[in-house]
Design an enzyme around this catalytic site. Structure first.
Site, mmCIF file in Angstrom:
data_model
loop_
_atom_site.group_PDB
_atom_site.id
_atom_site.type_symbol
_atom_site.label_atom_id
_atom_site.label_comp_id
_atom_site.label_asym_id
_atom_site.label_seq_id
_atom_site.Cartn_x
_atom_site.Cartn_y
_atom_site.Cartn_z
ATOM 1 N N ARG A 54 -9.617 1.364 8.913
ATOM 2 C CA ARG A 54 -9.130 0.061 9.380
ATOM 3 C C ARG A 54 -10.215 -0.708 10.130
ATOM 4 O O ARG A 54 -9.990 -1.834 10.528
ATOM 5 C CB ARG A 54 -8.057 0.312 10.386
ATOM 6 C CG ARG A 54 -6.577 0.218 10.135
ATOM 7 C CD ARG A 54 -6.011 -0.743 9.249
ATOM 8 N NE ARG A 54 -4.726 -1.212 9.664
ATOM 9 C CZ ARG A 54 -3.568 -0.628 9.355
ATOM 10 N NH1 ARG A 54 -3.524 0.456 8.651
ATOM 11 N NH2 ARG A 54 -2.455 -1.177 9.751
ATOM 12 N N LYS A 107 0.827 -1.214 0.000
ATOM 13 C CA LYS A 107 0.000 0.000 0.000
ATOM 14 C C LYS A 107 0.863 1.267 0.000
ATOM 15 O O LYS A 107 0.652 2.172 -0.801
ATOM 16 C CB LYS A 107 -0.936 0.020 1.234
ATOM 17 C CG LYS A 107 -1.808 -1.215 1.370
ATOM 18 C CD LYS A 107 -2.721 -1.141 2.580
ATOM 19 C CE LYS A 107 -2.006 -1.186 3.918
ATOM 20 N NZ LYS A 107 -1.357 -2.468 4.234
ATOM 21 N N ARG A 164 11.847 -5.352 4.944
ATOM 22 C CA ARG A 164 11.600 -3.946 4.576
ATOM 23 C C ARG A 164 12.565 -3.029 5.330
ATOM 24 O O ARG A 164 12.872 -3.240 6.494
ATOM 25 C CB ARG A 164 10.164 -3.558 4.955
ATOM 26 C CG ARG A 164 9.938 -2.040 4.879
ATOM 27 C CD ARG A 164 8.501 -1.632 5.001
ATOM 28 N NE ARG A 164 7.805 -2.301 6.067
ATOM 29 C CZ ARG A 164 6.480 -2.356 6.160
ATOM 30 N NH1 ARG A 164 5.734 -1.781 5.248
ATOM 31 N NH2 ARG A 164 5.911 -2.982 7.162
HETATM 32 P P1 AP5 Z 1 0.633 0.760 8.860
HETATM 33 O O1 AP5 Z 1 1.841 1.592 8.861
HETATM 34 O O2 AP5 Z 1 -0.566 1.242 8.119
HETATM 35 O O3 AP5 Z 1 1.063 -0.702 8.385
HETATM 36 P P2 AP5 Z 1 0.272 -1.869 7.586
HETATM 37 O O4 AP5 Z 1 -1.091 -1.558 7.105
HETATM 38 O O5 AP5 Z 1 0.401 -3.057 8.436
HETATM 39 O O6 AP5 Z 1 1.012 -1.931 6.270
HETATM 40 P P3 AP5 Z 1 2.517 -1.895 6.045
HETATM 41 O O7 AP5 Z 1 3.019 -0.469 6.131
HETATM 42 O O8 AP5 Z 1 3.222 -2.911 6.879
HETATM 43 O O9 AP5 Z 1 2.611 -2.443 4.562
HETATM 44 P P4 AP5 Z 1 2.246 -1.813 3.169
HETATM 45 O O10 AP5 Z 1 1.040 -2.484 2.618
HETATM 46 O O11 AP5 Z 1 2.241 -0.314 3.205
HETATM 47 O O12 AP5 Z 1 3.497 -2.348 2.359
HETATM 48 P P5 AP5 Z 1 4.795 -1.593 1.807
HETATM 49 O O13 AP5 Z 1 4.449 -0.781 0.631
HETATM 50 O O14 AP5 Z 1 5.568 -0.935 2.909
HETATM 51 O O15 AP5 Z 1 0.146 0.471 10.352
HETATM 52 C C1 AP5 Z 1 1.051 0.131 11.370
HETATM 53 C C2 AP5 Z 1 0.319 0.122 12.716
HETATM 54 O O16 AP5 Z 1 -0.207 1.441 13.007
HETATM 55 C C3 AP5 Z 1 -0.902 -0.798 12.802
HETATM 56 O O17 AP5 Z 1 -0.532 -2.116 13.167
HETATM 57 C C4 AP5 Z 1 -1.731 -0.093 13.901
HETATM 58 O O18 AP5 Z 1 -1.208 -0.377 15.194
HETATM 59 C C5 AP5 Z 1 -1.493 1.382 13.612
HETATM 60 N N1 AP5 Z 1 -2.493 1.966 12.689
HETATM 61 C C6 AP5 Z 1 -2.233 2.570 11.487
HETATM 62 N N2 AP5 Z 1 -3.380 3.011 10.923
HETATM 63 C C7 AP5 Z 1 -4.385 2.686 11.774
HETATM 64 C C8 AP5 Z 1 -5.801 2.862 11.735
HETATM 65 N N3 AP5 Z 1 -6.406 3.460 10.685
HETATM 66 N N4 AP5 Z 1 -6.534 2.392 12.784
HETATM 67 C C9 AP5 Z 1 -5.945 1.792 13.847
HETATM 68 N N5 AP5 Z 1 -4.612 1.593 13.957
HETATM 69 C C10 AP5 Z 1 -3.825 2.039 12.920
HETATM 70 O O19 AP5 Z 1 5.611 -2.870 1.285
HETATM 71 C C11 AP5 Z 1 6.112 -3.834 2.199
HETATM 72 C C12 AP5 Z 1 7.471 -4.341 1.690
HETATM 73 O O20 AP5 Z 1 7.288 -5.058 0.476
HETATM 74 C C13 AP5 Z 1 8.488 -3.234 1.389
HETATM 75 O O21 AP5 Z 1 9.749 -3.668 1.763
HETATM 76 C C14 AP5 Z 1 8.385 -3.046 -0.134
HETATM 77 O O22 AP5 Z 1 9.622 -2.620 -0.692
HETATM 78 C C15 AP5 Z 1 8.036 -4.456 -0.577
HETATM 79 N N6 AP5 Z 1 7.167 -4.488 -1.752
HETATM 80 C C16 AP5 Z 1 6.136 -3.675 -2.056
HETATM 81 N N7 AP5 Z 1 5.563 -4.036 -3.216
HETATM 82 C C17 AP5 Z 1 6.249 -5.125 -3.629
HETATM 83 C C18 AP5 Z 1 6.116 -5.974 -4.768
HETATM 84 N N8 AP5 Z 1 5.184 -5.774 -5.714
HETATM 85 N N9 AP5 Z 1 6.989 -7.001 -4.881
HETATM 86 C C19 AP5 Z 1 7.933 -7.239 -3.949
HETATM 87 N N10 AP5 Z 1 8.107 -6.456 -2.835
HETATM 88 C C20 AP5 Z 1 7.267 -5.423 -2.705
#
Ligand code: AP5
Length: 220
Positions: free
Chosen positions: A88, A13, A127
């Protein structure tokens, strides 16, 4: 135009939201990034966020909604935004509908990015994120040009504290029980588009762009 990038932890995302901001001329609003910034400031609010985030639990709705409401009111989001990690819970989705309605807007597309649990774990534990500009890397799939430094701004690359396999599994559990039900809320409105999140970054970006509905004439 208001778009939600939806999906489990590590779905991509944040990576894709950053890529889309230029093409769509819309800001990325990431509640996770805002919470991490608040936490880094050492404020009491940041400490409250950390109590939940470090355990992989969702932060309570009232705290999130206050944070999000302030961000959406900023001038750069006047014509829409790319929402990453928000809403969320169904309560957050309902509050968002009400807020957007008061602005004469609505969610145009929910892009549901699909990846398997094994892929999620592999992506998240390898990551690295730039402390300076927030650029996201993956040590294998999208490595930084030089180890430890951001290719964009030269900032230090760090690993998120909640990026351990144990915490990711908890985050995924929270996703399944509290976040995934939102899809039904938006399916009833006919705005959900499922996109395969596996593949190269350009490939996934292309799929997302193809899935995004053109904005209504009064919201260009
Ligand atoms: P948040 O920061 O929102 O984390 P998440 O939703 O768990 O998502 P991530 O940031 O882990 O992953 P992403 O989908 O963005 O992936 P990314 O692009 O980085 O939330 C963290 C915490 O905050 C929650 O647990 C909660 O406690 C709190 N929170 C936040 N919002 C909230 C809300 N609305 N309500 C309540 N609590 C909340 O990619 C991941 C990795 O994969 C990277 O290394 C990237 O380089 C790699 N990658 C990306 N795309 C590809 C691909 N196509 N192929 C290979 N690798 C790839």
């Amino acid at each position: 135009m208001d778009i939600i990038l939806f999906g489990p932890p590590g779905a991509g995302k944040g990576t894709q939201a950053k890529r889309l901001t230029g093409a769509l001329n819309l800001p990325q609003i990431s509640t996770g990034d805002m919470m991490r910034a608040e936490r880094a400031s050492g404020s009491d609010l940041g400490k409250q966020f950390d109590d939940y985030m470090s355990k992989g639990l969702l932060v309570p709705d009232e705290l999130v909604l206050a944070l999000f409401g302030k961000r959406l009111a900023q001038p750069d989001a006047a014509k829409g935004a790319i929402l990453d990690g928000f809403p969320r819970t169904v309560a957050q989705a309902e509050a968002l509908d009400t807020l957007l309605e008061s602005l004469g807007r609505r969610i145009d597309t929910v892009v549901s990015m699909e990846v398997s649990l094994d892929e999620m774990i592999e992506r998240v534990v390898l990551r690295r994120t730039c402390e300076g500009c927030g650029q996201i890397y993956h040590l294998r799939y999208n490595p930084p040009p030089s180890q430890g430094a951001c290719g964009k701004c030269g900032g230090k690359l760090v690993q998120r504290a909640d990026d351990t396999e144990e915490v990711v599994r908890k985050r995924y559990e929270e996703y399944l029980t509290k976040t995934a039900p939102i899809l039904e809320h938006y399916r009833k409105k006919g705005v959900v588009k499922s996109v395969d999140g596996l593949g190269g970054l350009d490939e996934v970006e292309g799929r997302i762009k193809a899935s995004i509905a053109p904005p209504p004439p009064d919201q260009t």
